[in-house]
Write an enzyme that holds these catalytic residues in place. Sequence first.
Site, PDB file in Angstrom:
ATOM      1  N   ARG A  72       7.533   1.682 -22.081  1.00 32.52           N
ATOM      2  CA  ARG A  72       8.689   2.171 -21.998  1.00 32.52           C
ATOM      3  C   ARG A  72       9.611   1.596 -23.141  1.00 32.52           C
ATOM      4  NH1 ARG A  72       5.462   4.208 -19.571  1.00 32.52           N
ATOM      5  NH2 ARG A  72       5.316   4.528 -17.487  1.00 32.52           N
TER       6      ARG A  72
ATOM      7  N   SER B 226      11.829   6.949 -11.942  1.00 34.73           N
ATOM      8  CA  SER B 226      11.698   5.416 -11.651  1.00 34.73           C
ATOM      9  C   SER B 226      13.013   4.729 -12.351  1.00 34.73           C
ATOM     10  CB  SER B 226      10.287   5.073 -12.366  1.00 34.73           C
ATOM     11  OG  SER B 226       9.446   5.705 -11.495  1.00 34.73           O
TER      12      SER B 226
ATOM     13  N   GLU C  43      15.176   0.918 -16.230  1.00 32.96           N
ATOM     14  CA  GLU C  43      14.590   1.858 -17.318  1.00 32.96           C
ATOM     15  C   GLU C  43      15.969   2.662 -17.836  1.00 32.96           C
ATOM     16  OE1 GLU C  43      11.356   4.467 -16.474  1.00 32.96           O
ATOM     17  OE2 GLU C  43      10.160   2.952 -15.691  1.00 32.96           O
TER      18      GLU C  43
END
Length: 349
Positions: free
Chosen positions: A164, A249, A345
């Site tokens: 990520r 998420s 995130e």
Amino acid sequence: MIVEQNVSLAPHNSFGIVAKARELVRVRSEADIVQLLADPQLAARPKFILGGGSNIVLTGDVRPLVLKVEIPGRRVVEDGPRATVVEIGAGENWHEAVRWTLDQGFAGLENMALIPGTVGASPVQNVGAYGVELQDRFESLDAIDLQTGRIFTLDAAQCAFGYRDSVFKHPPPDAGSALGMGLAGRALILRVRLRLPKPWKPVLGYADLERRIAETGIRNPAARQVFDWICAIRGSKLPDPRVIGNAGSFFKNPTVTPEQCTDIIAREPGIVHYPMPDGRVKLAAAWLIDACGWKGKSVGNAGVYEKQALVLVNRGGATGGEVVTLARAIQTSVYERFGIRLEPEPVVV
């Protein structure tokens, strides 16, 4: 180039948080950026790049000039015996782009179906799901330097992909640094090229997919079957942002050393974990959050989704501050119980 004033950003962030952009430019081609940079007043403004808004938490009105990326385009660049290379505009919806490749008969992106956001945002986050990451299918991208107006191309190595992570999430070390040291806020992605391998092999190493195989008896699924399975699995676990605001998420799955994992297992035998190729172990953040009792809980109008503890949701009228407060409370609980720091995130704006 279209410049709009006092634009509501509620429809442009998947959390549905109410906020405004003082000024917003709709970027539909590289010519729009060239025109913007030729305007001394606009060129001098701080800028905020906005794709699908699926990876941000807005905590107030956005004062920088918002560049809303809406560049279209889908085409096959190369169709050879070993791979097909497709090029997709940065403003295209990611999921629809995945569907389009399958409609053209090209497999390889099906595990990343239903990931929210735009194609241009996918390299920034190095999106991934069910055993496949963007870097596994990445060929190159074109971007434009927001300081000089120069268009440049990056390959996978130059994008510095991580979990990520990419060069687009890190700022240049200083104002005079060389291009490539960090591109956050400096480069706007125009189009992305993806390499879809031949021959294709399904990636099926996740428990949810293994259950589908056991239920259906289909041991060698076609790419379209995998796509349908992924859509069904994600649809059963994750809320539709059009119905319940969310950013997917919210936390990254943390990684630990084998020794740390062994220590945690001794205290928590049921912890969900996955060995990584580099020898480290990935822990399921959703399991950690659920174990701390957060599933279904709320702070103000921000809550933890009842079906998936990794997803924070807007229960109606949530502010960015409430989302951030909830996220920090979860981080504190997980650290106090497991000694693990969860990393969000989404970008907090």
